[in-house]
Design an enzyme around this catalytic site. Structure first.
Site: not given
Ligand SMILES: Nc1ncnc2c1ncn2[C@@H]1O[C@H](COP(=O)(O)OP(=O)(O)OP(=O)(O)O)[C@@H](O)[C@H]1O
Ligand SMILES: [Mg+2]
Length: 163
Positions: A18, A42, A91, A129
């Site tokens: 990022h 969530k 990517r 991530s």
């Protein structure tokens, strides 16, 4: 005309992939907003406030990088901020299909907004991530793959989970 770009994502947590894209965007556009999506997942690992704090700390010396949060449709947020470019990272081919679909849907919703794709440096092209969280939670090293502040926060999290 000045270009205001928005780089949306969940950034849970921010990775060096990022960071690479944001730095490229900051060189290319007058201003870039790192727009952190509320409720992307969530059960995120880092709260919204933590994700904002991390991104602000990492880019504190970049005057044309702003960190903000948004909820709901991205194009509505873009309109509110009078932004004209969406930045996304690619990517691998595996990112392409979803990203193309999103870009065309966003064009359908807001015809004046352009999506610009950027490739990270090759050494960051395998980082996500999700994978960072998985590797770290299994005891793997993430040094060099995330900003130092993220590494520190991941370690704190593990320490507090043990006590
Ligand atoms: N290592 C990377 N290099 C280039 N672009 C990236 C990289 N990681 C993420 N991106 C891009 O950043 C944008 C925001 O992605 P997102 O917040 O989903 O991050 P992510 O690392 O893919 O997280 P997750 O694993 O939770 O999906 C997307 O356009 C994504 O393709
Ligand atoms: Mg993703």
């Amino acid at each position: 005309m000045s270009t205001l770009a928005v780089y949306p994502g969940s950034f849970d947590p921010l990775t060096n992939g990022h960071v690479d894209i944001i730095e490229r965007g900051a060189r290319l556009f007058d201003r870039i907003i790192v727009a952190i999506l509320v409720n992307a997942e969530k059960s995120p690992m880092f709260t919204m406030d933590e994700r904002v704090e991390i991104a602000r700390a990492v880019f504190k010396d970049h005057p044309n990088v702003e960190v903000d949060t948004f909820d709901g449709l991205l194009v509505n947020y873009m309109q509110r901020r009078k932004a004209n470019v969406i930045v996304r990272g690619l990517r691998a081919v595996s990112d392409f299909e979803y990203e193309m679909q999103m870009a065309l849907m966003n064009r359908e919703l807001a015809s004046t907004v352009e999506t610009v794709f950027m490739m990270p440096a090759a050494q960051y092209s395998f980082i996500s991530s999700r994978l960072i969280k998985e590797v770290f939670s299994l005891g793997g090293k993430v040094h060099g793959l995330v900003p130092e502040l993220v590494e520190k926060k991941l370690k704190e999290r593990v320490r507090s989970a043990r006590t």
